[in-house]
Design a protein around this motif. Structure first.
Motif, PDB file in Angstrom:
ATOM      1  N   LEU A   1     -11.055  -8.164   3.718  1.00 35.06           N
ATOM      2  CA  LEU A   1     -12.056  -7.188   4.137  1.00 35.06           C
ATOM      3  C   LEU A   1     -11.824  -6.769   5.582  1.00 35.06           C
ATOM      4  O   LEU A   1     -11.908  -5.579   5.924  1.00 35.06           O
ATOM      5  CB  LEU A   1     -13.455  -7.782   3.982  1.00 35.06           C
ATOM      6  N   ARG A   2     -11.525  -7.720   6.445  1.00 32.60           N
ATOM      7  CA  ARG A   2     -11.272  -7.404   7.852  1.00 32.60           C
ATOM      8  C   ARG A   2     -10.015  -6.538   8.006  1.00 32.60           C
ATOM      9  O   ARG A   2     -10.010  -5.571   8.777  1.00 32.60           O
ATOM     10  CB  ARG A   2     -11.118  -8.683   8.670  1.00 32.60           C
ATOM     11  N   GLU A   3      -8.963  -6.912   7.307  1.00 33.13           N
ATOM     12  CA  GLU A   3      -7.690  -6.212   7.474  1.00 33.13           C
ATOM     13  C   GLU A   3      -7.724  -4.803   6.878  1.00 33.13           C
ATOM     14  O   GLU A   3      -7.246  -3.853   7.496  1.00 33.13           O
ATOM     15  CB  GLU A   3      -6.563  -7.015   6.816  1.00 33.13           C
ATOM     16  N   ILE A   4      -8.264  -4.674   5.663  1.00 32.95           N
ATOM     17  CA  ILE A   4      -8.185  -3.395   4.945  1.00 32.95           C
ATOM     18  C   ILE A   4      -9.385  -2.501   5.236  1.00 32.95           C
ATOM     19  O   ILE A   4      -9.222  -1.328   5.587  1.00 32.95           O
ATOM     20  CB  ILE A   4      -8.040  -3.649   3.431  1.00 32.95           C
ATOM     21  N   ALA A   5     -10.588  -3.059   5.111  1.00 31.57           N
ATOM     22  CA  ALA A   5     -11.772  -2.244   5.392  1.00 31.57           C
ATOM     23  C   ALA A   5     -12.000  -2.118   6.894  1.00 31.57           C
ATOM     24  O   ALA A   5     -12.306  -1.044   7.394  1.00 31.57           O
ATOM     25  CB  ALA A   5     -13.002  -2.853   4.722  1.00 31.57           C
ATOM     26  N   GLY A   6     -11.832  -3.219   7.619  1.00 32.22           N
ATOM     27  CA  GLY A   6     -12.076  -3.190   9.055  1.00 32.22           C
ATOM     28  C   GLY A   6     -11.014  -2.461   9.854  1.00 32.22           C
ATOM     29  O   GLY A   6     -11.308  -1.567  10.638  1.00 32.22           O
ATOM     30  N   LYS A   7      -9.757  -2.824   9.647  1.00 29.87           N
ATOM     31  CA  LYS A   7      -8.662  -2.260  10.432  1.00 29.87           C
ATOM     32  C   LYS A   7      -7.988  -1.055   9.779  1.00 29.87           C
ATOM     33  O   LYS A   7      -7.212  -0.356  10.421  1.00 29.87           O
ATOM     34  CB  LYS A   7      -7.605  -3.336  10.690  1.00 29.87           C
ATOM     35  N   GLY A   8      -8.224  -0.867   8.479  1.00 29.07           N
ATOM     36  CA  GLY A   8      -7.588   0.254   7.798  1.00 29.07           C
ATOM     37  C   GLY A   8      -6.173  -0.027   7.352  1.00 29.07           C
ATOM     38  O   GLY A   8      -5.429   0.897   7.017  1.00 29.07           O
ATOM     39  N   SER A   9      -5.770  -1.299   7.323  1.00 28.11           N
ATOM     40  CA  SER A   9      -4.410  -1.643   6.903  1.00 28.11           C
ATOM     41  C   SER A   9      -4.214  -1.360   5.423  1.00 28.11           C
ATOM     42  O   SER A   9      -5.178  -1.322   4.646  1.00 28.11           O
ATOM     43  CB  SER A   9      -4.119  -3.120   7.173  1.00 28.11           C
ATOM     44  N   ASN A  10      -2.964  -1.176   5.041  1.00 24.22           N
ATOM     45  CA  ASN A  10      -2.626  -0.954   3.643  1.00 24.22           C
ATOM     46  C   ASN A  10      -2.176  -2.267   3.023  1.00 24.22           C
ATOM     47  O   ASN A  10      -1.550  -3.094   3.695  1.00 24.22           O
ATOM     48  CB  ASN A  10      -1.503   0.085   3.540  1.00 24.22           C
ATOM     49  N   LEU A  11      -2.490  -2.454   1.759  1.00 28.14           N
ATOM     50  CA  LEU A  11      -2.108  -3.699   1.080  1.00 28.14           C
ATOM     51  C   LEU A  11      -0.629  -4.012   1.229  1.00 28.14           C
ATOM     52  O   LEU A  11      -0.240  -5.144   1.505  1.00 28.14           O
ATOM     53  CB  LEU A  11      -2.460  -3.614  -0.409  1.00 28.14           C
ATOM     54  N   ARG A  12       0.201  -2.995   1.042  1.00 30.58           N
ATOM     55  CA  ARG A  12       1.646  -3.219   1.067  1.00 30.58           C
ATOM     56  C   ARG A  12       2.175  -3.439   2.483  1.00 30.58           C
ATOM     57  O   ARG A  12       3.317  -3.873   2.652  1.00 30.58           O
ATOM     58  CB  ARG A  12       2.377  -2.050   0.407  1.00 30.58           C
ATOM     59  N   ASN A  13       1.359  -3.146   3.471  1.00 31.89           N
ATOM     60  CA  ASN A  13       1.749  -3.460   4.840  1.00 31.89           C
ATOM     61  C   ASN A  13       1.445  -4.906   5.191  1.00 31.89           C
ATOM     62  O   ASN A  13       1.961  -5.446   6.164  1.00 31.89           O
ATOM     63  CB  ASN A  13       1.023  -2.542   5.832  1.00 31.89           C
ATOM     64  N   LEU A  14       0.587  -5.533   4.386  1.00 32.49           N
ATOM     65  CA  LEU A  14       0.209  -6.922   4.652  1.00 32.49           C
ATOM     66  C   LEU A  14       1.178  -7.910   4.030  1.00 32.49           C
ATOM     67  O   LEU A  14       1.336  -9.024   4.530  1.00 32.49           O
ATOM     68  CB  LEU A  14      -1.208  -7.187   4.116  1.00 32.49           C
ATOM     69  N   SER A  15       1.815  -7.520   2.934  1.00 29.81           N
ATOM     70  CA  SER A  15       2.757  -8.417   2.261  1.00 29.81           C
ATOM     71  C   SER A  15       3.684  -7.619   1.360  1.00 29.81           C
ATOM     72  O   SER A  15       3.301  -6.587   0.815  1.00 29.81           O
ATOM     73  CB  SER A  15       2.008  -9.458   1.436  1.00 29.81           C
TER      74      SER A  15
END
Length: 268
Positions: free
Chosen positions: A227-241
C-alpha cells in the motif's frame, strides 16, 4: 577502374556532402595568417563537424585528388568513416526527437516516458505509469479500491517525511503547506487515522511479523508495504520486483490493503 569511372565516383561521394563554406570577404587583414583561411566545410548533411572531423574531411579531399591509387583508397576510407559517424549522429538526433514527441503524446494518457537502464536495452524508451492507474486500467482493482488508494495517497503525502512514514511528495511541483491555522491538529488526526488503518490491514495480513520480522516487508507486513509503495508512492508492481511469484503475492496483498482502506474511508 578507368579514369572517367574514378572521377564519377569522386563526384558521387562529394555530392553526399554539402558545398564548402562561402569564401570570406576580403579585408584589411588579408596579409595576416589566420587559421580560418581556406577552412574546410564545417557542416555536412546538417551536422557541424568537430575540428578533428573537419581536418580529416580536408585530408580526405586532398587524397581523393591524388594520382596514386593507394592514396585515393585511403581518402575513401576516411570518407567512409566520417559518413558512418554522421549517420550515427543523425540517428541519435532522430531518436531524441521521437522520444520527445512520444513523451508529449503519452503524457496525455498518464504515462511517464523515460529510458531503460537495463543491460541490453539501455537508452530504449520505457513507460512508467502510476501503479494505481495501471492496475485500474488492467481491471486488477475496482474503482472503489482505486479511490481508496488515492485517498490514502493524499494522507501519505500530507504526513511529515521526517517521521519515517512518507517520502517527499510524489508530484515535486506540488507544495505541501506546513503552516496555517489548525494544520498541526489536522496532521495529527490524519497520522492517527493512517496508523489505525495500517494496524487494521496488518490484522488481515498473514505476512505481518512485527518486531519478529527479518525483513522490512515482514516487519510491516506485505499488504502495508504494498500500500505504501504503490498507493502511497505511485510505484508500479513491475518496478518493485522482476519475479512473477513476488508480483502475484504483492498484488494479492495490495488488494487486502485496498479493501481495508475502502472500508476505513467509507467507500464501502
Amino acid at each position: 577502374m578507368s579514369k572517367s569511372d574514378r572521377q564519377k565516383k569522386r563526384q558521387q561521394r562529394r555530392a553526399r556532402f554539402c558545398k564548402p563554406s562561402a569564401p570570406r570577404s576580403i579585408g584589411a587583414n588579408d596579409n595576416v595568417y589566420s587559421a580560418n583561411d581556406n577552412a574546410p566545410p564545417v557542416n555536412i548533411r546538417g551536422v557541424d563537424l568537430s575540428d578533428g572531423q573537419a581536418y580529416r574531411f580536408a585530408t580526405a579531399e586532398a587524397k581523393l585528388a591524388s594520382a596514386s591509387l593507394e592514396v585515393r583508397r585511403e581518402g575513401h576510407r576516411i570518407m567512409d568513416a566520417l559518413d558512418r559517424e554522421i549517420d550515427a549522429l543523425l540517428r541519435s538526433r532522430e531518436a531524441e526527437a521521437n522520444l520527445a514527441e512520444l513523451k508529449g503524446l503519452e503524457a496525455l494518457r498518464g504515462l511517464e516516458i523515460g529510458v531503460s537502464k537495463q543491460t541490453g536495452s539501455a537508452g530504449a524508451p520505457r513507460a512508467n505509469r502510476d501503479g494505481l492507474e495501471t492496475l485500474l486500467t488492467a481491471g486488477s482493482i475496482t474503482r472503489n479500491q482505486h479511490a481508496a488508494g488515492v485517498r490514502y495517497r493524499a494522507d501519505y503525502e500530507l504526513l511529515d517525511p521526517a517521521k519515517g512514514l512518507t517520502p517527499p511528495p510524489i508530484d515535486q511541483s506540488r507544495t505541501i503547506s506546513r503552516g496555517g491555522e489548525g494544520f498541526a491538529e489536522k496532521r495529527a488526526e490524519r497520522e492517527l487515522f493512517v496508523r489505525d488503518l495500517e494496524a487494521m490491514i496488518q490484522e488481515e495480513d498473514p505476512s505481518f511479523r512485527g518486531a519478529l520480522g527479518r525483513s522490512e516487508v515482514e516487519k510491516v507486513g506485505r499488504a502495508v508495504w504494498a500500500l505504501r509503495e504503490i498507493a502511497g508512492k505511485g510505484s508500479n508492481l513491475r518496478n518493485l520486483s522482476n519475479s512473477g511469484s513476488v508480483i502475484v503475492r504483492t498484488s494479492q496483498a495490495l488488494i487486502i490493503a485496498l479493501d481495508c482502506a475502502a472500508i476505513a474511508y467509507g467507500l464501502e
